[in-house]
Scaffold this active site. Structure first.
Site, PDB file in Angstrom:
ATOM      1  N   GLU A 144      45.994  13.051  -9.108  1.00 56.23           N
ATOM      2  CA  GLU A 144      46.393  11.681  -8.899  1.00 56.23           C
ATOM      3  C   GLU A 144      47.364  11.414  -7.722  1.00 56.23           C
ATOM      4  O   GLU A 144      47.996  12.337  -7.265  1.00 56.23           O
ATOM      5  CB  GLU A 144      47.496  11.464 -10.460  1.00 56.23           C
ATOM      6  CG  GLU A 144      47.728  10.012 -10.572  1.00 56.23           C
ATOM      7  CD  GLU A 144      46.513   9.016 -10.496  1.00 56.23           C
ATOM      8  OE1 GLU A 144      46.044   8.579  -9.509  1.00 56.23           O
ATOM      9  OE2 GLU A 144      46.099   8.943 -11.473  1.00 56.23           O
ATOM     10  N   ASN A 145      47.227  10.360  -7.095  1.00 55.79           N
ATOM     11  CA  ASN A 145      47.769   9.707  -5.990  1.00 55.79           C
ATOM     12  C   ASN A 145      47.414  10.916  -4.818  1.00 55.79           C
ATOM     13  O   ASN A 145      48.261  11.236  -4.091  1.00 55.79           O
ATOM     14  CB  ASN A 145      49.210   9.578  -6.086  1.00 55.79           C
ATOM     15  CG  ASN A 145      49.516   8.559  -7.133  1.00 55.79           C
ATOM     16  OD1 ASN A 145      48.878   7.538  -7.117  1.00 55.79           O
ATOM     17  ND2 ASN A 145      50.592   8.781  -7.805  1.00 55.79           N
ATOM     18  N   ASP A 190      42.709   5.987 -13.157  1.00 56.02           N
ATOM     19  CA  ASP A 190      42.720   4.427 -13.429  1.00 56.02           C
ATOM     20  C   ASP A 190      41.436   3.571 -13.325  1.00 56.02           C
ATOM     21  O   ASP A 190      41.323   2.426 -13.020  1.00 56.02           O
ATOM     22  CB  ASP A 190      43.727   3.741 -12.104  1.00 56.02           C
ATOM     23  CG  ASP A 190      43.381   3.884 -10.791  1.00 56.02           C
ATOM     24  OD1 ASP A 190      42.049   4.573 -10.605  1.00 56.02           O
ATOM     25  OD2 ASP A 190      43.876   3.628  -9.786  1.00 56.02           O
TER      26      ASP A 190
END
Length: 498
Positions: free
Chosen positions: A238-239, A314
């Protein structure tokens, strides 16, 4: 360590080595042909003490005793569904059942069953924080031969995604886990995110360390200096898509074999590892094995336990990729276990069936299945920037196209009249991107994937992953032909014939 513990440790190591030896004998026995081994990936993981928490494949069983459904297809003609199982326990997919059921119509894959007892089945993904409702993969878009049997993989293009937000037994928080998948080293792009693994349960980006998924593609989130051109086995934590360490890592030089085994291991608190190998032969390469990122949120990990396939956590859904099989484990697998799984994967003989289309040098007309109109260079233009539309067949060379191999299963498409190349305008990556004709530039914006859909084809740009689409499904002469994410409809399907 006590004598009793040493004895137990030796027995566990011996069991893994015995499995590996058995796999090698099964793969290269007297017959000399690829065949299913008596111990399959989830048997190997279980024996090593890191059992499968989820196991997904459209090509074969991943347990020697598995005799259930692999996946479900739905046909467009009447919305009826059919579960596709295996030919025998521990065996390969019954592709003939799909072929019969889908004959004369289009089918999409609506569910990929979890072969473990946890029943973490993947269904078509709904809207997320960075992507709308997804669609299912076209069921016959990715033919493959495995173990000498015909089967189909999952052909992911932008807008295709699968997910399970309510799982059982998947690692959460800082619990350790391992993940592997078999993918294509040739069907990739540089958009987010062709992932398989642990993701957020909400479909939103909830922060660093909330994902632990394998990613495979050519997207470079951090510096790619010294790592080649990919594709790379990466960790979506994530990110960030991490090559290793804090993101940039020169030791991760990528792998581009026709079929790729990709692996990610994460102990949840201190360490993660990335490995890859040719899924047709040979051993694994360790691209990274070291500390988790020290950027905040990753030590310890904060996994949420959803499973995603084909998109980011997402629902960032701009990716290309091909998925054939994959598992997620409970616990951190040993290197010996990784090697045994790789030996099993190579033993089954993933191969690509010989293509019969296109024939080099032949001029083809491309007829839209919905409208019956053909792909046309507007006003027979020959200049760079000539627009593309659909028009009734005129029998002229302005509506004829030649396909030339660009390598890795891709093609350039040249207009016969002008000699210029079908081009994605400005290499844009948004729905509605126009098509035009342009002199050859030798880039991915002018390369195309041509994919069977029943008796028809979809044509997808390699650079942005989007399909050639008739605007708003129009049927009149002069309707613009542009690019859009996959919609599984006939407005994006073409008959290709001389």
């Amino acid at each position: 360590m006590t004598g009793r513990h040493l004895k137990g440790f030796a027995l566990r190591v011996g069991a893994v080595l015995a499995l590996l030896a058995g796999i090698l004998v099964g793969a290269f026995g007297a017959a000399g042909t690829a065949q299913a081994a008596s111990s399959l990936p989830c048997d190997i993981y279980a024996t090593a003490g890191t059992p499968c928490a989820a196991a997904h494949s459209t090509t074969r069983a991943l347990y020697a005793t598995y005799n259930g459904a692999l996946y479900q297809v739905k046909r467009a003609s009447d919305s009826t569904t059919l579960d596709i199982g295996v030919l025998a326990a521990g065996g390969y997919a019954n592709a003939a059942a799909q072929d019969s059921f889908c004959s004369g119509t289009t089918c999409v894959i609506t569910k990929i069953y979890d072969q473990s007892s946890n029943h973490n089945d993947l269904t078509i993904e709904g809207p997320g924080g960075n992507g709308g409702q997804d669609v299912g993969a076209i069921a016959n878009a990715l033919p493959v031969t495995v173990g000498g049997h015909a089967a189909y993989g999952v052909f992911v293009s932008p807008g295709v995604g699968y997910r399970d937000n309510s799982t059982t037994g998947i690692a959460t928080g800082s619990a350790p886990e391992g993940t592997y998948m078999v993918a294509s080293g040739h069907h990739v792009n540089n958009r987010c995110c062709f992932d398989y693994g642990n993701a957020e349960t909400s479909g939103n980006d909830t922060g660093n360390g909330h994902m632990d998924a394998l990613n495979f593609g050519t997207e470079c989130w951090f510096s790619c200096s010294g790592t080649g051109s990919g594709p790379w086995v990466e960790a979506d934590l994530e990110n960030g898509l991490f090559f290793g360490a804090n993101g940039s890592y020169s030791g991760n030089t990528g792998i581009s074999s026709e079929y790729v085994t990709a692996m990610l291991k994460n102990n949840g608190t201190t360490t993660y590892a990335l490995k890859g190998g040719n899924a047709q032969s040979g051993s694994l390469t360790t691209f990274y094995n070291g500390a988790l990122p020290n950027l905040g949120g990753y030590t310890p990990m904060q996994k949420e336990g959803a499973i995603v396939l084909g998109t980011g956590g997402d629902n960032s859904n701009g990716s290309d990729g091909s998925f054939f099989e994959g598992v997620m484990t409970t616990g951190y697998p040993t290197d010996a276990t990784d090697n045994a799984v790789q030996a099993n994967v190579t033993s089954v003989g993933y191969t690509t069936p010989a293509a019969t289309f296109p024939v080099a040098g032949t001029a083809y007309r491309l007829t839209n299945v919905n409208s019956g109109k053909v792909l046309d260079a507007v006003n027979c233009g020959t200049a760079n920037g000539t627009a593309i539309d659909q028009w009734a067949s005129l029998g002229n060379t302005c509506q004829q196209w030649k396909f030339t191999s660009a390598g890795n299963g891709h093609y350039t498409i040249t207009n016969v009249n002008s000699g210029t190349t079908l081009d994605s305008v400005n290499c844009a990556q948004s729905n509605g991107t126009a098509l035009d004709l342009w002199a050859s530039l030798g880039n991915l914006c002018q390369e195309w994937d041509v994919t069977h859909v029943g008796s028809h084809y979809t044509i997808t740009n390699v650079g942005n992953g989007m399909a050639i689409d008739v605007k708003n499904c129009g049927t009149a002469n002069g309707v613009a032909v542009r690019q859009w994410q996959q919609l599984d409809n006939t407005c994006q399907q073409w008959d290709i014939a001389p």
